[in-house]
Enzyme design. Structure first.
Site, PDB file in Angstrom:
ATOM      1  N   GLY A 155       0.995  -1.244  -0.164  1.00  0.00           N
ATOM      2  CA  GLY A 155      -0.080  -0.058  -0.214  1.00  0.00           C
ATOM      3  C   GLY A 155       0.838   1.234  -0.005  1.00  0.00           C
ATOM      4  O   GLY A 155       2.077   1.194  -0.399  1.00  0.00           O
ATOM      5  N   ARG A 156       0.293   2.181   0.563  1.00  0.00           N
ATOM      6  CA  ARG A 156       1.076   3.408   0.383  1.00  0.00           C
ATOM      7  C   ARG A 156       2.370   3.402   1.452  1.00  0.00           C
ATOM      8  O   ARG A 156       3.266   3.956   0.762  1.00  0.00           O
ATOM      9  CB  ARG A 156       0.262   4.764   1.039  1.00  0.00           C
ATOM     10  CG  ARG A 156      -0.826   5.011   0.130  1.00  0.00           C
ATOM     11  CD  ARG A 156      -1.801   6.220   1.000  1.00  0.00           C
ATOM     12  NE  ARG A 156      -3.203   6.439   0.127  1.00  0.00           N
ATOM     13  CZ  ARG A 156      -4.303   5.452   0.707  1.00  0.00           C
ATOM     14  NH1 ARG A 156      -4.034   4.641   1.426  1.00  0.00           N
ATOM     15  NH2 ARG A 156      -5.332   5.850   0.009  1.00  0.00           N
ATOM     16  N   ILE A 157       2.166   2.850   2.765  1.00  0.00           N
ATOM     17  CA  ILE A 157       3.303   2.693   3.532  1.00  0.00           C
ATOM     18  C   ILE A 157       4.141   1.734   3.066  1.00  0.00           C
ATOM     19  O   ILE A 157       5.364   2.268   3.377  1.00  0.00           O
ATOM     20  CB  ILE A 157       2.821   2.154   5.022  1.00  0.00           C
ATOM     21  CG1 ILE A 157       1.679   3.494   5.534  1.00  0.00           C
ATOM     22  CG2 ILE A 157       3.795   2.276   5.923  1.00  0.00           C
ATOM     23  CD1 ILE A 157       0.636   2.879   6.618  1.00  0.00           C
ATOM     24  N   THR A 236       4.885  -2.924  11.389  1.00  0.00           N
ATOM     25  CA  THR A 236       4.154  -1.661  11.867  1.00  0.00           C
ATOM     26  C   THR A 236       2.788  -1.723  11.609  1.00  0.00           C
ATOM     27  O   THR A 236       2.352  -0.667  11.136  1.00  0.00           O
ATOM     28  CB  THR A 236       4.853  -0.399  11.445  1.00  0.00           C
ATOM     29  OG1 THR A 236       4.953  -0.402  10.005  1.00  0.00           O
ATOM     30  CG2 THR A 236       6.491  -0.073  11.894  1.00  0.00           C
ATOM     31  N   SER A 237       2.111  -2.930  11.162  1.00  0.00           N
ATOM     32  CA  SER A 237       0.810  -2.672  10.510  1.00  0.00           C
ATOM     33  C   SER A 237      -0.088  -3.143  11.662  1.00  0.00           C
ATOM     34  O   SER A 237      -0.632  -2.141  12.338  1.00  0.00           O
ATOM     35  CB  SER A 237       0.713  -3.902   9.447  1.00  0.00           C
ATOM     36  OG  SER A 237       0.973  -5.463   9.984  1.00  0.00           O
ATOM     37  N   ARG A 238      -0.333  -4.407  12.039  1.00  0.00           N
ATOM     38  CA  ARG A 238      -1.435  -4.859  12.892  1.00  0.00           C
ATOM     39  C   ARG A 238      -0.916  -5.954  13.777  1.00  0.00           C
ATOM     40  O   ARG A 238      -0.115  -6.882  13.072  1.00  0.00           O
ATOM     41  CB  ARG A 238      -2.844  -5.177  12.569  1.00  0.00           C
ATOM     42  CG  ARG A 238      -3.632  -3.794  12.275  1.00  0.00           C
ATOM     43  CD  ARG A 238      -3.842  -2.877  13.520  1.00  0.00           C
ATOM     44  NE  ARG A 238      -4.801  -1.841  13.085  1.00  0.00           N
ATOM     45  CZ  ARG A 238      -4.056  -0.649  12.903  1.00  0.00           C
ATOM     46  NH1 ARG A 238      -2.930  -0.407  12.987  1.00  0.00           N
ATOM     47  NH2 ARG A 238      -5.124   0.411  12.824  1.00  0.00           N
ATOM     48  N   GLU A 267      -2.502  -6.771  22.016  1.00  0.00           N
ATOM     49  CA  GLU A 267      -2.332  -5.363  22.549  1.00  0.00           C
ATOM     50  C   GLU A 267      -3.401  -4.928  23.581  1.00  0.00           C
ATOM     51  O   GLU A 267      -4.336  -5.250  23.288  1.00  0.00           O
ATOM     52  CB  GLU A 267      -2.416  -4.600  21.258  1.00  0.00           C
ATOM     53  CG  GLU A 267      -1.805  -3.211  21.354  1.00  0.00           C
ATOM     54  CD  GLU A 267      -1.401  -2.551  19.978  1.00  0.00           C
ATOM     55  OE1 GLU A 267      -1.037  -3.143  18.992  1.00  0.00           O
ATOM     56  OE2 GLU A 267      -1.918  -1.506  19.766  1.00  0.00           O
ATOM     57  N   HIS A 285       2.697   0.956  19.734  1.00  0.00           N
ATOM     58  CA  HIS A 285       1.976   1.485  18.564  1.00  0.00           C
ATOM     59  C   HIS A 285       1.957   3.121  18.379  1.00  0.00           C
ATOM     60  O   HIS A 285       0.996   3.681  18.309  1.00  0.00           O
ATOM     61  CB  HIS A 285       0.488   1.136  18.723  1.00  0.00           C
ATOM     62  CG  HIS A 285      -0.235   0.829  17.659  1.00  0.00           C
ATOM     63  ND1 HIS A 285      -1.519  -0.138  17.622  1.00  0.00           N
ATOM     64  CD2 HIS A 285      -0.317   1.508  16.572  1.00  0.00           C
ATOM     65  CE1 HIS A 285      -2.056   0.033  16.562  1.00  0.00           C
ATOM     66  NE2 HIS A 285      -1.183   1.126  15.841  1.00  0.00           N
ATOM     67  N   ALA A 287       3.999   4.161  15.591  1.00  0.00           N
ATOM     68  CA  ALA A 287       4.338   4.213  14.204  1.00  0.00           C
ATOM     69  C   ALA A 287       3.883   5.621  13.408  1.00  0.00           C
ATOM     70  O   ALA A 287       4.700   6.313  12.985  1.00  0.00           O
ATOM     71  CB  ALA A 287       4.340   3.238  13.346  1.00  0.00           C
TER      72      ALA A 287
HETATM   73  C1  GLV Z   1      -2.582   3.360  13.123  1.00  0.00           C
HETATM   74  O1  GLV Z   1      -2.193   2.228  13.531  1.00  0.00           O
HETATM   75  C2  GLV Z   1      -3.328   3.541  12.276  1.00  0.00           C
HETATM   76  O2  GLV Z   1      -3.925   2.419  11.570  1.00  0.00           O
HETATM   77  O3  GLV Z   1      -3.630   4.633  11.705  1.00  0.00           O
HETATM   78  C1  GLV Z   2      -1.811   2.963   4.327  1.00  0.00           C
HETATM   79  O1  GLV Z   2      -1.952   4.115   3.807  1.00  0.00           O
HETATM   80  C2  GLV Z   2      -1.440   2.017   3.422  1.00  0.00           C
HETATM   81  O2  GLV Z   2      -1.865   2.103   2.089  1.00  0.00           O
HETATM   82  O3  GLV Z   2      -0.484   1.310   3.613  1.00  0.00           O
END
Ligand code: GLV
Ligand code: GLV
Length: 327
Positions: A155-157, A236-238, A267, A285, A287
């Site tokens: 994705g974007r990240i 750093t996702s879930r 968590e 959490h 990030a």
């Molecule tokens: C943070 O974990 C988010 O999903 O924005």
């Molecule tokens: C979140 O913004 C993603 O697309 O990874």
């Protein structure tokens, strides 16, 4: 009208909501509400601005009743909201994408470097007076430059993380996603591979998938065993994307070298044994926790509430596009 803000967010968001809704804005102060508190507070709400710590279940939606038209989640992830139930009840759900991309990618890179160069262990070593003389073999870790990075979830990240590490460290980039991205492949000279291939070939693996039934425990014992014994994992996702008990075994028994983890399966708790390991760095959490990102998240999340309840339009960051909205 009644708008519930489930916790305090940056003033930029609170001010925007106050301006439109005045006394109709209810702000819950203090720690996250229990599900019973959430149900009670949601009663008669037109809009809820929720945080990722709030489980927005069908029960909460039903407690709010027919007036509820928007759930604006202050996060890019929205696994805490039952999307199907919201769509069935004709409630619009929104998130805050885009504005935290750089923040999360920067934290990902920070963890990757900190684990590699053992920054936290070394800091403890200094503070406890263990540094007596320089040693050639003290706190050795892997070089990052030119190594292979595996991005799981583009994705974007994931994209931005790859860009930083390609431009800054000339890493070779492999990626795995449910979709290929030709532009990304050209821009980063990235190679699309299967998850197994990525795990076998990468020196660093960074996870950027959303939490879905299909990504729950995406990384489990089998996957850790495919990784190189020198590999470093960053998430750093879930949390539940990783089987955290399997991660503890992988780190303890050195199936992999280290991990940097910002999100946890249970968590805010850590899996048993995880806190005793030296080859993992854990952060709570955070990030997306740059001042800039959190201000923009607040602005976007409040704008979505205003869009639905005042401007009576579909907000830009709607996630259940199939919903039949009620204005
Ligand atoms: C943070 O974990 C988010 O999903 O924005
Ligand atoms: C979140 O913004 C993603 O697309 O990874």
């Amino acid at each position: 009208m009644k708008i519930l803000l489930t916790r305090e967010i940056p003033q930029s968001g609170i001010e925007a909501l106050k301006k439109e809704f005045g006394e109709s804005l209810i702000i819950h102060h203090g720690p996250p509400m229990t599900s019973d508190q959430l149900k009670e507070s949601a009663k008669g709400c037109d809009g809820v601005l929720s945080l990722l710590t709030d489980k927005i279940t069908p029960d909460v939606m039903d407690a709010a009743g027919d007036s509820l038209r928007i759930i604006s989640n202050y996060a890019v992830g929205f696994d805490n909201v039952d999307l199907t139930a919201a769509t069935e009840r004709r409630i619009i759900v929104t998130n805050t994408p885009g504005v935290l991309t750089e923040a999360v990618a920067e934290h990902t890179v920070a963890l990757l470097i900190a684990v590699s160069r053992r920054i936290v262990e070394a800091d403890k070593f200094m503070r406890t007076g263990k540094y007596k003389y320089w040693e050639p073999m003290l706190f050795l870790g892997p070089k990052i430059y030119g190594k292979t990075l595996g991005i799981v979830g583009l994705g974007r990240i994931g994209h931005h993380t790859a860009k930083i590490l390609k431009n800054g460290f000339d890493m070779k980039v492999l990626y795995y996603d449910v979709r290929r991205d030709d532009d990304f492949e050209r821009e980063i000279k990235a190679m699309y591979v299967s998850l197994d291939d990525l795990l076998e070939k990468s020196d660093f693996v960074s996870i950027h998938v959303p939490l879905l039934p299909s990504t729950h425990h995406l990384m489990s014992e089998r996957e850790f065993k495919k990784m190189k014994p020198t590999a470093i994992l960053v998430n750093t996702s879930r949390g539940p994307v990783i089987d955290e008990n399997a991660l503890v075994r992988a780190l303890k028994e050195k199936w992999i070298e280290g991990a940097g983890i910002d999100v946890f399966e249970f968590e805010p708790n850590l899996a048993e044994g995880l806190a005793e390991l030296d080859n993992i760095i854990v952060t709570p959490h955070i990030a997306s926790a740059t001042r800039e990102a959190r201000i923009e998240m607040a602005r976007l999340a409040s704008q979505s509430v205003v869009d639905v309840l005042v401007n009576k339009k579909i907000p830009e960051n709607i996630v259940n596009k199939e919903v039949k909205p009620r204005f």
